[in-house]
Design an enzyme around this catalytic site. Structure first.
Site, short mmCIF file in Angstrom:
data_model
loop_
_atom_site.label_atom_id
_atom_site.label_comp_id
_atom_site.label_asym_id
_atom_site.label_seq_id
_atom_site.Cartn_x
_atom_site.Cartn_y
_atom_site.Cartn_z
N ASN A 27 -36.76 61.47 10.36
CA ASN A 27 -37.12 60.19 9.74
C ASN A 27 -36.98 60.20 8.22
O ASN A 27 -36.52 59.21 7.63
CB ASN A 27 -38.55 59.81 10.14
CG ASN A 27 -38.68 59.54 11.63
OD1 ASN A 27 -37.68 59.35 12.32
ND2 ASN A 27 -39.89 59.54 12.13
N GLU A 33 -47.34 54.82 12.09
CA GLU A 33 -45.95 54.69 12.50
C GLU A 33 -45.80 53.75 13.70
O GLU A 33 -44.84 52.98 13.79
CB GLU A 33 -45.36 56.06 12.82
CG GLU A 33 -45.26 57.00 11.63
CD GLU A 33 -44.43 56.39 10.51
OE1 GLU A 33 -43.26 56.05 10.76
OE2 GLU A 33 -44.95 56.25 9.39
N TRP A 43 -25.38 47.42 4.22
CA TRP A 43 -26.36 48.03 5.13
C TRP A 43 -26.03 47.76 6.60
O TRP A 43 -26.37 48.56 7.47
CB TRP A 43 -27.77 47.53 4.81
CG TRP A 43 -27.96 46.04 4.90
CD1 TRP A 43 -27.85 45.13 3.88
CD2 TRP A 43 -28.30 45.27 6.06
NE1 TRP A 43 -28.09 43.85 4.33
CE2 TRP A 43 -28.38 43.91 5.67
CE3 TRP A 43 -28.56 45.59 7.39
CZ2 TRP A 43 -28.69 42.88 6.56
CZ3 TRP A 43 -28.87 44.57 8.30
CH2 TRP A 43 -28.93 43.23 7.88
N TRP A 86 -33.13 49.73 7.78
CA TRP A 86 -31.95 49.58 6.93
C TRP A 86 -32.14 48.52 5.85
O TRP A 86 -31.73 48.72 4.70
CB TRP A 86 -30.72 49.26 7.79
CG TRP A 86 -30.08 50.52 8.29
CD1 TRP A 86 -30.26 51.13 9.49
CD2 TRP A 86 -29.20 51.35 7.53
NE1 TRP A 86 -29.54 52.30 9.54
CE2 TRP A 86 -28.87 52.46 8.36
CE3 TRP A 86 -28.65 51.29 6.25
CZ2 TRP A 86 -28.02 53.48 7.93
CZ3 TRP A 86 -27.81 52.30 5.82
CH2 TRP A 86 -27.50 53.38 6.66
#
Length: 434
Positions: free
Chosen positions: A325, A259, A343, A366
């Site tokens: 998340n 991550e 978006w 996005w």
């Protein structure tokens, strides 16, 4: 006006004294160091919510830093204004002979820093900047052909191959106050002075929870569990060192480390492609004829779509400035696919609400959901909110926590039919992209 020759260290996204690259180098120099922070009106004036918790967090952090310095008979210069105007004032009032800071990579930050660099150059003042908020930056991770990576997995492999222990060593600037500029207490603007007020939103603790990180891969996808670090706001503003966090992640959990690498992947994409702030990374995706219904968007924002996992996520975001998340992916897919809303609308709403908002990650996430980004999900992949609920919130604990009227007549019916909305999205995308 002070006649003492000094260096200025300009705090931005690095609000800590320890393990701060630029501050370390400033304190190693021959000049006493005056620390500076600017509450940037170019940013703050655009914030609609005057009880924005992020501004409160910055002010509280700086207040604590200010007090810590004053206890040692020095001070932190905190200004509210536009950077060029503030710097002109600083140069009038102090005999500045060098300026130190850490790199910032976002488009506005690069423009701002170039303007300040030009201002300083006119007065023969060196502007020295350093890498601090990432492990690898700019052109440090490139393909064999010398291009930036557009796919995460090979980027991650290259990132891990290049990582060395020395890159994670702390800059032990400490607080050797002999190197700081000795000044009387400097006034600091209050939140009210800047037109803001305190927020009721609680800021997550700046603490690395080792047991949470160890179990991160197993638990991170279940929104009812308290299984994510919530450290995003601290990475965003540098109250936590990325070197320290990567060191811990490397020792404790590969999934958590991934991550952190995703964060740097999106930052290098933004650095090399600043146009993605306003346009699709894949240009043909700008041809999609979005429906952009204002009414539909408002229902999505308020968490009243009739899709419980979507609504729970939006209500969590609105209430505490955070969304799990996994749920972020679900609500983004729902907006762009089920509702066929641009978006950029969703990205802007997240930017307004998220405590951990960071331009590169928000934009990357996005565009991933919309299919328009680098290494994005294919356009024909449309998350099914019902199956996602079955997988990740089977007992509906998360849903019931955030939707008190769930299961009653007060909860709305689904605003669109999943099957029909999915087919409409795929057909719309297909026609626009072919």
């Amino acid at each position: 006006m002070s006649n003492q020759n000094i260096a200025v260290f300009w705090f931005r996204r690095d609000l800590r004294f320890d393990d701060n690259a630029g501050l370390f180098h400033a304190l190693q120099g021959d000049l006493p160091v005056l620390p500076l922070f600017i509450f940037d009106r170019n940013i703050l004036d655009k914030l609609e919510d005057k009880n924005d918790a992020r501004v409160m967090f910055l002010h509280d952090t700086l207040t604590a830093m200010h007090q810590r310095l004053e206890d040692k008979d020095t001070s932190l210069l905190v200004k509210y204004g536009k950077p060029e105007e503030v710097w002109e004032e600083v140069l009038r009032n102090y005999s500045v002979r060098a300026v130190y800071t850490n790199h910032d990579y976002e488009p506005y930050a690069k423009e701002r820093d170039e303007a300040i660099n030009q201002l300083l150059t006119k007065q023969d003042i060196p502007f020295r900047t350093f890498k601090d908020q990432v492990i690898f930056e700019k052109d440090e991770i490139l393909t064999g052909g010398g291009d930036f990576y557009k796919v995460f997995t090979p980027y991650k492999r290259s990132w891990l191959d290049k990582l060395e222990d020395g890159m994670l060593e702390s800059y032990t600037s400490g607080l050797s106050f002999n190197s700081w500029c000795q000044t009387k207490s400097l006034p600091m603007p209050s939140l009210e002075d800047m037109g803001f007020e305190r927020s009721d939103i609680e800021i997550p603790a700046n603490r690395i929870n080792e047991s949470l990180i160890e179990d991160y891969g197993e638990n991170r996808d279940y929104p009812a569990k308290d299984a994510t670090s919530r450290l995003g706001i601290h990475l965003r503003h540098g109250t936590l060192s990325i070197r320290k966090l990567v060191w811990e992640a490397r020792e404790l959990n590969e999934t958590f480390l991934n991550e952190l690498i995703w964060r740097e992947f999106y930052m290098q994409v933004l650095f090399h492609n600043p146009q993605v702030v306003d346009t699709a990374f894949k240009p043909k995706y700008d041809n999609i004829p979005w429906r952009n219904s204002e009414d539909d968007f408002q229902r999505w924002c308020e968490g009243k779509t009739g899709y419980p996992i979507v609504d729970a996520g939006m209500r969590q975001l609105n209430k505490i400035g955070y969304m799990h998340n996994r749920v972020r992916m679900i609500v983004a897919s729902f907006l762009t696919k089920h509702l066929l809303i641009d978006w950029r609308w969703g990205e802007a709403y997240f930017a307004k609400k998220l405590l951990d908002y960071e331009l590169a990650n928000n934009n990357g996430g996005w565009q991933w959901a919309a299919g328009s980004g680098t290494d994005a999900q294919p356009y024909f992949r449309v998350f099914n909110p019902y199956s996602q609920t079955e997988k990740f919130d089977k007992n509906e604990e998360y849903i019931k926590e955030w939707i008190p009227e769930y299961g009653t007549d007060d909860y709305p019916e689904p605003m669109v039919n999943h099957k029909e909305a999915r087919e409409r999205a795929i057909e719309t995308y297909k026609e626009a992209l072919n």
